[in-house]
Scaffold this active site. Structure first.
Site, mmCIF file in Angstrom:
data_model
loop_
_atom_site.group_PDB
_atom_site.id
_atom_site.type_symbol
_atom_site.label_atom_id
_atom_site.label_comp_id
_atom_site.label_asym_id
_atom_site.label_seq_id
_atom_site.Cartn_x
_atom_site.Cartn_y
_atom_site.Cartn_z
ATOM 1 N N GLU A 27 -5.632 -5.164 31.173
ATOM 2 C CA GLU A 27 -5.813 -4.159 32.231
ATOM 3 C C GLU A 27 -6.296 -2.856 31.590
ATOM 4 O O GLU A 27 -5.934 -2.536 30.450
ATOM 5 C CB GLU A 27 -4.471 -3.925 32.947
ATOM 6 N N ASN A 72 -2.532 -2.912 38.756
ATOM 7 C CA ASN A 72 -2.570 -1.781 39.679
ATOM 8 C C ASN A 72 -3.876 -1.005 39.573
ATOM 9 O O ASN A 72 -4.344 -0.409 40.544
ATOM 10 C CB ASN A 72 -1.380 -0.847 39.414
ATOM 11 N N ASN A 172 -4.507 -7.161 44.021
ATOM 12 C CA ASN A 172 -3.341 -7.207 43.132
ATOM 13 C C ASN A 172 -2.097 -6.671 43.840
ATOM 14 O O ASN A 172 -2.145 -5.588 44.443
ATOM 15 C CB ASN A 172 -3.599 -6.342 41.892
ATOM 16 N N GLU A 173 -1.025 -7.408 43.776
ATOM 17 C CA GLU A 173 0.294 -6.968 44.265
ATOM 18 C C GLU A 173 0.211 -6.175 45.570
ATOM 19 O O GLU A 173 0.743 -5.064 45.667
ATOM 20 C CB GLU A 173 1.019 -6.156 43.183
ATOM 21 N N TYR A 244 8.819 -9.871 35.933
ATOM 22 C CA TYR A 244 9.159 -9.222 34.660
ATOM 23 C C TYR A 244 10.678 -9.210 34.533
ATOM 24 O O TYR A 244 11.386 -8.999 35.519
ATOM 25 C CB TYR A 244 8.633 -7.784 34.639
ATOM 26 N N GLU A 292 1.183 -12.722 36.294
ATOM 27 C CA GLU A 292 1.831 -11.677 35.492
ATOM 28 C C GLU A 292 3.253 -12.138 35.210
ATOM 29 O O GLU A 292 4.035 -12.350 36.142
ATOM 30 C CB GLU A 292 1.864 -10.320 36.213
HETATM 31 O O1 AHR Z 1 1.378 -5.252 33.975
HETATM 32 C C1 AHR Z 1 1.727 -3.959 34.377
HETATM 33 C C2 AHR Z 1 1.678 -3.782 35.887
HETATM 34 O O2 AHR Z 1 2.689 -4.554 36.463
HETATM 35 C C3 AHR Z 1 0.426 -4.248 36.589
HETATM 36 O O3 AHR Z 1 -0.582 -3.295 36.602
HETATM 37 C C4 AHR Z 1 0.913 -4.505 37.984
HETATM 38 O O4 AHR Z 1 0.165 -5.500 38.634
HETATM 39 C C5 AHR Z 1 2.366 -4.866 37.804
HETATM 40 O O5 AHR Z 1 3.188 -4.158 38.652
#
Ligand code: AHR
Length: 503
Positions: A27, A72, A172-173, A244, A292
């Site tokens: 990114e 993001n 994305n998201e 995450y 991700e």
């Molecule tokens: O990987 C970091 C961020 O985590 C990314 O930009 C986003 O898609 C997610 O929230």
């Protein structure tokens, strides 16, 4: 010492291991691109300014696909800024990370870097602040050979052949309130469906990923997938998952069991997608792009690193530069086990991210590049996990976690490659204090030898690789692994990840 039993039989397969499971993510964020893969003044830089020491590490990591350019970031990105003569490219404010984007690296440069590392491009379009038309323009620019305004522009910009990009993310998201252009599931589902249809009208060969949830703990999780897929089921191929994990409030026991959450996430999304399939009476199956995943100490970003200030928009600031411990790498290796265990439905995944930003590879400007602890389980799993993922039978003691209830002390998955007869077994011991002895029943494999046994563990589970000590942690041969008759036995140290190659 706790004991576990594992039975492996190549007749019982989950599904083929898709190479795209070993994808990653670059990114325009922090020092991932600038001062990461690209540093023109660096002693190892090639003629295009790419660090060749980083290229060598990316190749060693074994990365199949790379998602780009966000994240993001993509929700505020105008792709046209990043192509054409470099001196004419605008500097833009990136609202997602409160930084300045110089656009020195764009689609052409990144595609050239990908050729050097030998990975496939997975490109995201901006469905946050832009729409169907801009996505179509980018697809025309990328995949049409010539004879149209955008394809001819690409040729004028120095690239005669189409990029031929196969895999595309529809934003994305979009479920996240932090996302520029965040929408409701209904609004996003309609936009994703329209954009997907239009993109396929231009290039029917594209594979499309619709945004699922940013985490299984989003308040909209489940409903988001159902509603989005109700709109877009027939138009897309994949739905995304993002997750995450971090150790919270010193609860190492729950952190070590993070893969239980990933298992639940995957199985819930599969159930939801299959529900929509049934309602639609469709004969098509939607798979997961887990595009991700990682360990990320997100609180540090929120509370320490976050940038603000109307006049403060740095270029390539140090952001999300987590240093990973042995315990982090064990959890990370377990997340790979979870992905492999679901290889029938998770057919694409991207480790977020690749260099400097929550990454397996770190660099210092003008200085060295080094492997984080997480580098090792990724590289070895990518190398050994070929053929089919197997449905293993595992009997193990359990322990209680605050976050996920009762979980196995040992977790494991295996792969078998009928082409060369090789088998790989990946194991973790989540016990914080005791080694675990695992007996593997390999009768069905018909006599095997232990070709290699490598373990990530340390007396200090907080040990990390840093600029000062770049090789403090690595894999070590596990000499306890022995094959005898129909069994392989191995002792797993406390808080450890192990890979066995059998042949
Ligand atoms: O990987 C970091 C961020 O985590 C990314 O930009 C986003 O898609 C997610 O929230």
């Amino acid at each position: 010492m706790p004991a576990a039993r594992l039975t492996i039989d190549p007749a019982f397969t989950v599904g083929a291991v898709n190479r795209r499971l070993f994808g990653s993510f670059v990114e325009h964020l922090g020092r991932c691109v600038y001062d990461g893969i690209y540093e023109p003044g660096h002693p190892t830089a090639d003629a295009e300014g790419f660090r060749t020491d980083v290229i060598a590490l990316v190749k060693e990591l074994g990365v199949a696909t790379i998602r780009y350019p966000g994240g993001n970031f993509v929700s505020g990105f105008r792709w046209e800024d990043s192509v054409g003569p470099r001196e004419q490219r605008p500097r833009r404010l990136d609202l997602a990370w409160h930084s300045t984007e110089t656009n020195e690296i764009g689609l052409h440069e990144f595609a050239s870097w990908l050729e050097k590392v030998g990975s496939e491009l997975m490109l995201a379009v901006n469905l946050g602040t832009r729409g169907t038309l801009e996505a179509l323009d980018l697809l025309e620019y990328s995949n049409i050979a010539s004879g149209s305004a955008w394809s001819d522009k690409r040729i004028a910009n120095g690239r005669r052949d189409a990029f031929g990009i196969g895999m595309w993310c529809l934003g994305n998201e979009m479920d996240g309130p932090w996302q520029l252009g965040h929408r409701s599931a209904d609004d996003y589902g309609k936009l994703a469906s329209q954009t997907a249809k239009a993109m396929r009208q231009l290039d029917p060969s594209v594979e499309l990923v619709v945004c699922g949830s940013s985490s299984a703990h989003m308040p909209t999780f489940g409903e988001w997938e159902r509603i989005v897929l109700t709109h877009a089921y027939e138009d897309v191929d994949y739905i995304s998952c993002h997750a995450y994990y971090e150790e919270k409030d010193g609860d190492l026991g729950s952190f070590l069991a993070s893969a239980a959450d990933m298992d639940h996430f995957i199985e819930s999304v599969v159930a939801t997608a299959d529900h929509v399939k049934a309602v639609n009476g469709s004969d098509k199956t939607i798979n997961i792009s887990f595009d991700e995943w990682n360990v990320w100490y997100i609180d540090r970003y929120q509370n320490v690193d976050r940038i603000d200030g109307i006049d403060n928009w740095p270029v390539a600031p140090r952001l999300l530069e987590d240093a990973y411990s042995v315990a982090d790498a064990v959890v990370f290796g377990n997340l790979l086990i979870s992905l492999l265990r679901h290889a029938d439905r998770v057919t694409s995944a991207s480790l977020a991210q690749l260099v400097n930003v929550i990454a397996p590879i770190m660099t210092e400007p003008g200085g060295p590049a080094w492997r984080q602890t997480t580098f090792f389980p990724f590289a070895l799993t990518s190398r050994l996990a070929t053929g089919d993922a197997l449905e293993v039978r595992l009997e193990t003691e359990t322990y209680r976690t605050t976050a996920y209830g009762e979980v196995g002390l040992v977790d494991a998955v295996a792969t078998h490659d009928a082409a060369d007869g090789s088998t790989a077994v990946f194991l973790v011991n989540r016990s914080q204090h005791e080694p675990a002895e695992v007996t593997i029943d390999v009768r069905a494999l018909g006599g095997v030898r232990v070709l290699s046994a490598e373990t990530m563990s340390d007396d200090d589970i907080t040990a990390k690789n840093t600029l000062d000590q770049p090789e403090r942690v690595g894999l070590r041969p596990n000499v306890s692994a022995v094959a005898s008759g129909d069994q392989v036995t191995v002792v797993l140290p406390p808080v450890s990840w192990t890979a066995l190659a059998l042949g």
